[in-house]
Design a protein around this motif. Sequence first.
Motif, PDB file in Angstrom:
ATOM      1  N   GLN A   3       0.844  -1.192   0.000  1.00  0.00           N
ATOM      2  CA  GLN A   3       0.000   0.000   0.000  1.00  0.00           C
ATOM      3  C   GLN A   3       0.874   1.235   0.000  1.00  0.00           C
ATOM      4  O   GLN A   3       1.858   1.315   0.743  1.00  0.00           O
ATOM      5  CB  GLN A   3      -0.904   0.024   1.232  1.00  0.00           C
ATOM      6  N   VAL A   5       0.285   5.344   0.344  1.00  0.00           N
ATOM      7  CA  VAL A   5      -0.732   6.340   0.685  1.00  0.00           C
ATOM      8  C   VAL A   5      -0.099   7.719   0.683  1.00  0.00           C
ATOM      9  O   VAL A   5       0.759   8.021   1.510  1.00  0.00           O
ATOM     10  CB  VAL A   5      -1.367   6.035   2.053  1.00  0.00           C
ATOM     11  N   TYR A  95       1.400  11.074  -8.072  1.00  0.00           N
ATOM     12  CA  TYR A  95       1.275   9.689  -7.654  1.00  0.00           C
ATOM     13  C   TYR A  95       2.604   9.188  -7.099  1.00  0.00           C
ATOM     14  O   TYR A  95       3.655   9.377  -7.717  1.00  0.00           O
ATOM     15  CB  TYR A  95       0.889   8.800  -8.824  1.00  0.00           C
ATOM     16  N   TRP A 114       1.143   1.581  -7.052  1.00  0.00           N
ATOM     17  CA  TRP A 114       0.754   2.988  -7.163  1.00  0.00           C
ATOM     18  C   TRP A 114      -0.125   3.413  -5.993  1.00  0.00           C
ATOM     19  O   TRP A 114      -0.942   2.631  -5.511  1.00  0.00           O
ATOM     20  CB  TRP A 114      -0.017   3.227  -8.466  1.00  0.00           C
ATOM     21  N   GLY A 115       0.047   4.663  -5.583  1.00  0.00           N
ATOM     22  CA  GLY A 115      -0.878   5.251  -4.636  1.00  0.00           C
ATOM     23  C   GLY A 115      -2.097   5.791  -5.359  1.00  0.00           C
ATOM     24  O   GLY A 115      -2.214   5.699  -6.581  1.00  0.00           O
ATOM     25  N   GLN A 116      -2.993   6.388  -4.580  1.00  0.00           N
ATOM     26  CA  GLN A 116      -4.249   6.864  -5.138  1.00  0.00           C
ATOM     27  C   GLN A 116      -4.126   8.246  -5.766  1.00  0.00           C
ATOM     28  O   GLN A 116      -5.009   8.681  -6.504  1.00  0.00           O
ATOM     29  CB  GLN A 116      -5.334   6.896  -4.051  1.00  0.00           C
ATOM     30  N   THR A 118      -2.577  12.520  -5.256  1.00  0.00           N
ATOM     31  CA  THR A 118      -2.940  13.706  -4.501  1.00  0.00           C
ATOM     32  C   THR A 118      -2.829  14.922  -5.419  1.00  0.00           C
ATOM     33  O   THR A 118      -1.868  15.044  -6.169  1.00  0.00           O
ATOM     34  CB  THR A 118      -2.067  13.852  -3.243  1.00  0.00           C
TER      35      THR A 118
END
Length: 124
Positions: A3, A5, A95, A114-116, A118
Amino acid sequence: QVQLVESGGGLVQAGGSLRLSCAASGRTFSGARMGWFRQAPGKEREFVAHIWWSSGITSYADSVKGRFTIARDRFKNTVYLQMNSLKPEDTAVYYCAATFRPVSVWSPSSDDYWGQGTQVTASS
């Protein structure tokens, strides 16, 4: 399960600064390359910077050299992107990513983590 974040995005005036953070978990990252990519509306996702987790060696896109700094804290399992002298053209979704692929040039891949994302907006 890996994960990533991200946090720290926002709206700043051109010339301002922001620091992005990426908290990584789920496996050991020794041997990984951690990085930041960005994607502006209507454009492809592009490389911004990366850092080798073990050695700390960094690389930057020409467009951000001298303004952005990538760093990692191995104890906190966190990667940072310090962004100074922001320009309107830096506006994008940023990302965090991690790759274990042995590639010389890191292009976005579904084989990476990959992160979500920002949002970073630098207003003129």
